[in-house]
Scaffold this active site. Structure first.
Site, mmCIF file in Angstrom:
data_model
loop_
_atom_site.group_PDB
_atom_site.id
_atom_site.type_symbol
_atom_site.label_atom_id
_atom_site.label_comp_id
_atom_site.label_asym_id
_atom_site.label_seq_id
_atom_site.Cartn_x
_atom_site.Cartn_y
_atom_site.Cartn_z
ATOM 1 N N GLU A 188 0.807 -1.225 -0.139
ATOM 2 C CA GLU A 188 -0.030 -0.073 0.027
ATOM 3 C C GLU A 188 0.986 1.229 -0.084
ATOM 4 O OE1 GLU A 188 -2.648 2.685 2.568
ATOM 5 O OE2 GLU A 188 -3.537 0.574 2.700
ATOM 6 N N CYS B 297 -3.047 8.065 4.743
ATOM 7 C CA CYS B 297 -2.851 7.494 3.396
ATOM 8 C C CYS B 297 -4.003 7.806 2.399
ATOM 9 C CB CYS B 297 -2.791 6.006 3.473
ATOM 10 S SG CYS B 297 -1.550 5.202 4.480
#
Length: 452
Positions: free
Chosen positions: A231, A265
């Site tokens: 990720e 994020c």
């Protein structure tokens, strides 16, 4: 200082004072950690799933008991506000419980080829998982990857971010106290240590962090055959359609752009607003930015502040103007004000790259189609948000935006146990949710026939 006697020094981003000093793991220590995890792998894989789950439950309870300690370490190392840091610890403990519950019910399938034959598809642990985690939510993110790996019978070598090494190490120590020796190893270090682990004889490398680092890990793992879960960076778009309340839309945009000083994020990185809503939306967003100035902490360090301000300065030099913020404040630490940029031109760094700071660059566009097209034109693929009262447009948006997660009328949130699967420059493989258990296991097919 010799190559085998190096040290990480982390400064408190609020004051500039030393927050922690941690020795960097030597090459020998990295290799030892991998060997220890490999040596413990067989026994841990053969441990009944219910016993593994009991260990995770106990670890989760210990994490909750140490919440104030972990939050305090996080606050000093990254500048995260205490309540936010405590929330991350609570989320991490909850994630461990989730995988403790999911692990024992993770199952395979049976295929019946005929009355005298059966094929079993049995999930098995992959072996040793190297887990490399970031600084912006060190407990919650690590809990997901480590919890899923342990619940499925893998052993783990964990390297926390060099920007919060004491927070990450203490979390790992709390978990390891409830596990057999070698099942969870922790090594401290910088990018060099991470690169050594990525190239080590492990079976999975799971990384949350920058796109550049993720690509380097993928190249290293290509040489070892390890599975890679990534990720990585995001450049998440927010599309604001006509017909919504501009004050509500501005509050959503501010939350997405400024929470945790933009260091999430899935923070909102770029905003596309319908021209019919532009004036009241921009005025409201500038007002929100001023209010958020008292509700965020600093950026993680001075180096990151230079990166964020570089994006802002590039946009201003290309013709954008700041409706709020946009200047480096005086005083100690790595603070940066919530910033709203209007008139941002395509191709500027603040629109094309991940800024990861409290910056809201806004493009005003004449219709929804153009906004959707510009939002989709991006090298990343983490997530996107659409604010609209038109459910036909909402349907179009989630189908057409090439990202792993599309959120309609809510910048954050999601069902408990929800998964995410980034695309393109944002990574690969499921993160979180029951699907992460599938990523951490491999399937063995067993064909059973009748003798004679």
């Amino acid at each position: 200082m010799s190559a085998e006697n190096r040290e990480l020094t982390v400064l408190d981003p609020r004051t500039g004072e030393v927050a922690s000093r941690v020795p960097i793991a030597s090459a020998q220590r990295c290799d030892e950690a991998v060997r220890n995890a490999r040596g413990a792998a067989r026994a841990w894989a053969r441990t009944p799933a219910a016993e593994r789950a009991a260990a995770l439950h106990a670890a989760a309870a210990a994490v909750r008991e140490a919440a104030d300690e972990l939050a305090g370490l996080n606050e000093r190392e990254t500048g995260k506000l205490r309540d936010d840091a405590r929330g991350g610890v609570d989320a991490g403990a909850g994630t461990l419980v989730q995988y403790a519950e999911l692990g024992p019910v993770h199952r395979g399938r049976a295929l019946h080829g005929g009355p005298d034959a059966t094929d079993l598809m049995v999930p098995e642990p992959r072996g040793v998982v190297a887990v490399l985690t970031p600084w912006n939510d060190p407990v919650a993110v690590a809990a997901g990857l480590i919890g899923a790996a342990l619940a499925t019978g893998n052993t783990v070598v964990h390297k926390p971010s060099e920007r919060c090494p004491r927070t990450g190490r203490r979390f790992a120590e709390i978990l390891a106290a409830h596990l057999p020796a070698g099942v969870l190893e922790v090594v401290d270090g910088d990018g060099e240590v991470g690169a050594r682990l990525a190239a080590a004889p492990v079976d999975v490398v799971a990384h949350v962090g920058s796109t550049a680092t993720g690509r380097s890990i993928a190249r290293a793992a290509a040489g070892t055959g390890a599975k890679v879960l990534l990720e990585n960076g995001g450049n998440d778009a927010l599309v604001v359609d006509e017909g919504v309340d501009p004050q509500w839309a501005a509050a959503q945009a501010a939350l997405g752009s400024f929470a945790n000083a933009g260091q999430i994020c899935v923070s909102v990185e770029r905003i596309y607003v319908h021209a019919a809503l532009a004036d009241p939306f921009l005025a409201a967003l500038a007002g929100e930015a001023k209010e958020w100035g008292e509700r965020i902490g600093p950026l993680v360090d001075q180096r990151h502040r230079e990166h964020v301000h570089g994006h802002v300065a590039d946009a201003l030099s290309a013709g954008a103007h700041a409706l709020a913020g946009g200047e480096v404040p005086d005083g100690p630490g790595a603070f940066y004000p919530p910033t709203v940029l209007a008139g941002v031109e395509p191709g500027t760094a603040v629109l094309r790259e991940e800024t990861f700071g409290p910056v809201a660059p806004v493009r005003v566009l004449p219709d929804f189609d153009i906004a959707l097209r510009e939002a989709a034109d991006d090298a990343y693929g983490l997530s996107a948000v659409v604010l609209t009262a038109d459910m036909t447009r909402a349907q179009r948006a989630w189908r057409e935006l090439p990202v792993g997660t599309v959120k309609i009328n809510n910048v954050f949130g999601g069902a408990p146990g929800g998964a995410a699967q980034p695309r393109r420059g944002s990574g690969q493989g499921y993160g979180y949710g029951p699907e992460l258990l599938d990523e951490m296991t491999t399937t063995k097919v067993v064909h059973i026939g009748s003798p004679g």
